[in-house]
Every structure is written in C-alpha cells, then in structure tokens.
Write a protein that holds these residues in place. Structure first.
Motif, PDB file in Angstrom:
ATOM      1  N   ARG A 130     -10.704  30.229  37.297  1.00  0.00           N
ATOM      2  CA  ARG A 130     -10.733  31.540  36.660  1.00  0.00           C
ATOM      3  C   ARG A 130     -11.237  31.331  35.235  1.00  0.00           C
ATOM      4  N   LEU A 131     -12.258  32.084  34.842  1.00  0.00           N
ATOM      5  CA  LEU A 131     -12.799  32.012  33.489  1.00  0.00           C
ATOM      6  C   LEU A 131     -12.373  33.211  32.646  1.00  0.00           C
ATOM      7  N   ALA A 132     -12.034  34.302  33.285  1.00  0.00           N
ATOM      8  CA  ALA A 132     -11.638  35.509  32.558  1.00  0.00           C
ATOM      9  C   ALA A 132     -10.423  35.227  31.682  1.00  0.00           C
ATOM     10  N   GLY A 133     -10.534  35.605  30.413  1.00  0.00           N
ATOM     11  CA  GLY A 133      -9.424  35.445  29.493  1.00  0.00           C
ATOM     12  C   GLY A 133      -9.291  34.082  28.861  1.00  0.00           C
ATOM     13  N   GLN A 134     -10.232  33.172  29.147  1.00  0.00           N
ATOM     14  CA  GLN A 134     -10.185  31.863  28.494  1.00  0.00           C
ATOM     15  C   GLN A 134     -10.618  31.987  27.029  1.00  0.00           C
ATOM     16  N   PRO A 135     -10.080  31.149  26.143  1.00  0.00           N
ATOM     17  CA  PRO A 135     -10.476  31.216  24.737  1.00  0.00           C
ATOM     18  C   PRO A 135     -11.976  30.966  24.560  1.00  0.00           C
ATOM     19  N   ALA A 136     -12.600  31.767  23.719  1.00  0.00           N
ATOM     20  CA  ALA A 136     -14.047  31.645  23.519  1.00  0.00           C
ATOM     21  C   ALA A 136     -14.427  30.261  23.014  1.00  0.00           C
ATOM     22  N   GLU A 137     -13.633  29.704  22.125  1.00  0.00           N
ATOM     23  CA  GLU A 137     -13.961  28.375  21.586  1.00  0.00           C
ATOM     24  C   GLU A 137     -13.938  27.327  22.688  1.00  0.00           C
ATOM     25  N   LEU A 178     -16.444  36.475  28.427  1.00  0.00           N
ATOM     26  CA  LEU A 178     -15.371  36.003  29.298  1.00  0.00           C
ATOM     27  C   LEU A 178     -14.020  36.056  28.610  1.00  0.00           C
ATOM     28  N   GLN A 179     -13.974  35.793  27.317  1.00  0.00           N
ATOM     29  CA  GLN A 179     -12.700  35.824  26.624  1.00  0.00           C
ATOM     30  C   GLN A 179     -12.052  37.209  26.711  1.00  0.00           C
ATOM     31  N   GLN A 180     -12.871  38.258  26.641  1.00  0.00           N
ATOM     32  CA  GLN A 180     -12.350  39.608  26.646  1.00  0.00           C
ATOM     33  C   GLN A 180     -12.148  40.181  28.047  1.00  0.00           C
ATOM     34  N   LEU A 181     -12.641  39.484  29.063  1.00  0.00           N
ATOM     35  CA  LEU A 181     -12.606  40.019  30.425  1.00  0.00           C
ATOM     36  C   LEU A 181     -11.213  39.906  31.011  1.00  0.00           C
ATOM     37  N   GLN A 182     -10.727  40.999  31.547  1.00  0.00           N
ATOM     38  CA  GLN A 182      -9.408  41.043  32.173  1.00  0.00           C
ATOM     39  C   GLN A 182      -9.512  41.695  33.553  1.00  0.00           C
ATOM     40  N   LYS A 220     -23.321  37.929  35.155  1.00  0.00           N
ATOM     41  CA  LYS A 220     -23.554  38.651  36.402  1.00  0.00           C
ATOM     42  C   LYS A 220     -24.818  38.179  37.110  1.00  0.00           C
ATOM     43  N   THR A 221     -25.733  37.565  36.351  1.00  0.00           N
ATOM     44  CA  THR A 221     -26.970  37.058  36.948  1.00  0.00           C
ATOM     45  C   THR A 221     -26.781  35.682  37.576  1.00  0.00           C
ATOM     46  N   ILE A 222     -25.948  34.853  36.952  1.00  0.00           N
ATOM     47  CA  ILE A 222     -25.884  33.442  37.329  1.00  0.00           C
ATOM     48  C   ILE A 222     -24.547  32.996  37.915  1.00  0.00           C
ATOM     49  N   CYS A 223     -23.445  33.568  37.461  1.00  0.00           N
ATOM     50  CA  CYS A 223     -22.140  32.931  37.636  1.00  0.00           C
ATOM     51  C   CYS A 223     -21.228  33.514  38.711  1.00  0.00           C
ATOM     52  N   THR A 224     -21.516  34.725  39.183  1.00  0.00           N
ATOM     53  CA  THR A 224     -20.550  35.405  40.055  1.00  0.00           C
ATOM     54  C   THR A 224     -20.401  34.743  41.423  1.00  0.00           C
ATOM     55  N   GLY A 225     -21.439  34.071  41.885  1.00  0.00           N
ATOM     56  CA  GLY A 225     -21.372  33.452  43.207  1.00  0.00           C
ATOM     57  C   GLY A 225     -20.244  32.455  43.346  1.00  0.00           C
ATOM     58  N   CYS A 226     -19.950  31.737  42.266  1.00  0.00           N
ATOM     59  CA  CYS A 226     -18.879  30.738  42.305  1.00  0.00           C
ATOM     60  C   CYS A 226     -17.588  31.235  41.658  1.00  0.00           C
ATOM     61  N   HIS A 227     -17.726  31.970  40.561  1.00  0.00           N
ATOM     62  CA  HIS A 227     -16.541  32.330  39.775  1.00  0.00           C
ATOM     63  C   HIS A 227     -16.027  33.739  40.051  1.00  0.00           C
ATOM     64  N   GLY A 228     -16.685  34.486  40.924  1.00  0.00           N
ATOM     65  CA  GLY A 228     -16.216  35.818  41.266  1.00  0.00           C
ATOM     66  C   GLY A 228     -16.809  36.894  40.377  1.00  0.00           C
ATOM     67  N   VAL A 229     -16.854  38.109  40.878  1.00  0.00           N
ATOM     68  CA  VAL A 229     -17.474  39.225  40.169  1.00  0.00           C
ATOM     69  C   VAL A 229     -16.817  39.471  38.820  1.00  0.00           C
ATOM     70  N   ASN A 230     -15.507  39.272  38.750  1.00  0.00           N
ATOM     71  CA  ASN A 230     -14.769  39.487  37.503  1.00  0.00           C
ATOM     72  C   ASN A 230     -14.279  38.189  36.886  1.00  0.00           C
ATOM     73  N   ALA A 231     -14.928  37.091  37.233  1.00  0.00           N
ATOM     74  CA  ALA A 231     -14.574  35.761  36.703  1.00  0.00           C
ATOM     75  C   ALA A 231     -13.142  35.380  37.038  1.00  0.00           C
ATOM     76  N   GLU A 232     -12.654  35.924  38.172  1.00  0.00           N
ATOM     77  CA  GLU A 232     -11.286  35.623  38.589  1.00  0.00           C
ATOM     78  C   GLU A 232     -11.178  34.266  39.258  1.00  0.00           C
ATOM     79  N   GLY A 233     -12.320  33.646  39.543  1.00  0.00           N
ATOM     80  CA  GLY A 233     -12.323  32.353  40.190  1.00  0.00           C
ATOM     81  C   GLY A 233     -12.153  32.457  41.684  1.00  0.00           C
ATOM     82  N   ARG A 234     -12.365  31.329  42.348  1.00  0.00           N
ATOM     83  CA  ARG A 234     -12.165  31.264  43.790  1.00  0.00           C
ATOM     84  C   ARG A 234     -11.248  30.087  44.076  1.00  0.00           C
ATOM     85  N   GLU A 235     -11.217  29.648  45.322  1.00  0.00           N
ATOM     86  CA  GLU A 235     -10.235  28.647  45.704  1.00  0.00           C
ATOM     87  C   GLU A 235     -10.330  27.359  44.879  1.00  0.00           C
TER      88      GLU A 235
END
Length: 208
Positions: A156-163, A203-207, A137-152
């Motif tokens: 999208r990073l939400a739900g990606q495997p942690a490994e 991010l792995q747990q974010l939906q 929330k400090t660094i990444c939301t500007g590009c990847h969205g508030v919920n890591a849903e990604g932009r154009e």
C-alpha cells in the motif's frame, strides 16, 4: 477488533514466497478468531523495537520511515523474509529481521495490518499533486491498485510519508544495489526528479 479476513483470504495464493509453515499459520489464524486475537496480542508485544521508528500504532515517527499501519499483512511478512535473508538490505531492518522468528513475523504483520493509518495534513502543492496523479494512474495502478491500496504482495502506497516515497523512488531510479532484483528498478528508471516529487505528493495525501 478490526480483522483483515478478506485480505488474508485473497493472499493465500501468493504465499509461494513464504514457507509452507507460514501459509499454514495464516490459514489457521484466519479460521480461528481466538488464535487471531492471540496473534494480534503477541504481535503487539513484539513490536516494541519496531515502534521506536514505525510508531506503536504503525504510523511512522519520522518522515523518511514508512508507515506500517493498514499495510498488507502478507506483503509485510514477505518484506521481513527478504530482510532476514539479505535479499533486501537496510541498516536497521537487516539486523532486526533475522531476530524475528517465523511466528513473530506473522504476528507482527497481523498487528500492523490492523492499525489505523492516520491522514496527513501537510500543505499540498496542487500542481505537483496533479502531475503525480497522472503519473500514478498511467504507470502504477496495475500493481499497486487504483487507489494505491496495494495488492497481496505489493505494498500500500496511499498515505505513506512523501519524504519516504521520494527516497524510495530515487533509490529505485538510481539503481541502488540494496534494491537489486526489484521490478521497480526498471519501472522507475526513467522517472525525473519532478515525477518522483509529484508521485510523493499525490500518494501522501491519498486516502482510499
């Protein structure tokens, strides 16, 4: 069939990285449900090789490989373009991408973008997850969205495997030449191992 009409509409302005022909194809598919259905079916047929690693439904079969389900179609298309041109390098994708025609890349992007991302159910390290949430929330939301849903044109990073996330962030942090030119090289440069682990856990747990 689930259709990402809103996503495609919002993505047209960012297709400068793709060819004019690709822009025309996305526009055509967005305006014609029959053609879009045909593109989806063609993409489903073409992803046979992709399914071996990424899963037939876009949910990765291995924890170090990214999910493609619900990924932004234009981002996926541009990723194929970069692998095909050599701008991005990967042992598998650098060989497969050049064999996909422009039409294939559009169709596969549409197909995976419409798949359902399955939730992760692995145990969570609550402390790491909280640290990761603060970092994100400090660094990444500007590009990847508030919920890591990604932009154009950002994934999208939400739900990606942690490994997978740990591996990718570490490569950016360590200035891996295969990721040269990515803005993530400078953003991740000062990440500690703990910050990377926290982001991956969160991010792995974010939906969204």
């Amino acid at each position: 069939m689930r259709v990402l009409v809103c996503v495609l509409l919002s993505c047209f302005a960012t297709l400068a990285q793709a060819s004019d022909e690709a822009l025309q194809r996305f526009t055509q598919l967005n305006s014609d449900p029959v053609l879009r259905e045909q593109a989806y079916a063609a993409g489903q047929e073409r992803i046979r090789f992709c399914g071996n690693c990424h899963g037939e439904n876009g949910n990765s079969k291995r924890p170090y490989i990214p999910n493609l389900a619900e990924q932004n179609p234009v981002y996926l298309f541009n990723a194929f373009e970069m692998f095909a041109s050599g701008e991005r390098q990967d042992f598998i994708m650098s060989k497969l991408a050049p064999n996909l025609t422009l039409e294939d890349r559009v169709n596969v992007a549409i197909y995976f973008g419409q798949q359902k991302l399955l939730a992760h159910t692995e145990p969570v390290d609550a402390t790491l997850r909280q640290q990761g949430e603060v970092t994100f929330k400090t660094i990444c939301t500007g590009c990847h969205g508030v919920n890591a849903e990604g932009r154009e044109i950002t994934p999208r990073l939400a739900g990606q495997p942690a490994e997978y996330l740990r591996k990718a962030l570490t490569r950016f942090r360590d200035q891996d030449p295969s990721r040269a030119g990515s803005v993530m090289m400078s953003i991740a440069a000062d990440f500690s191992d703990e910050q990377i682990a926290g982001l991956a856990e969160y991010l792995q747990q974010l939906q969204p």
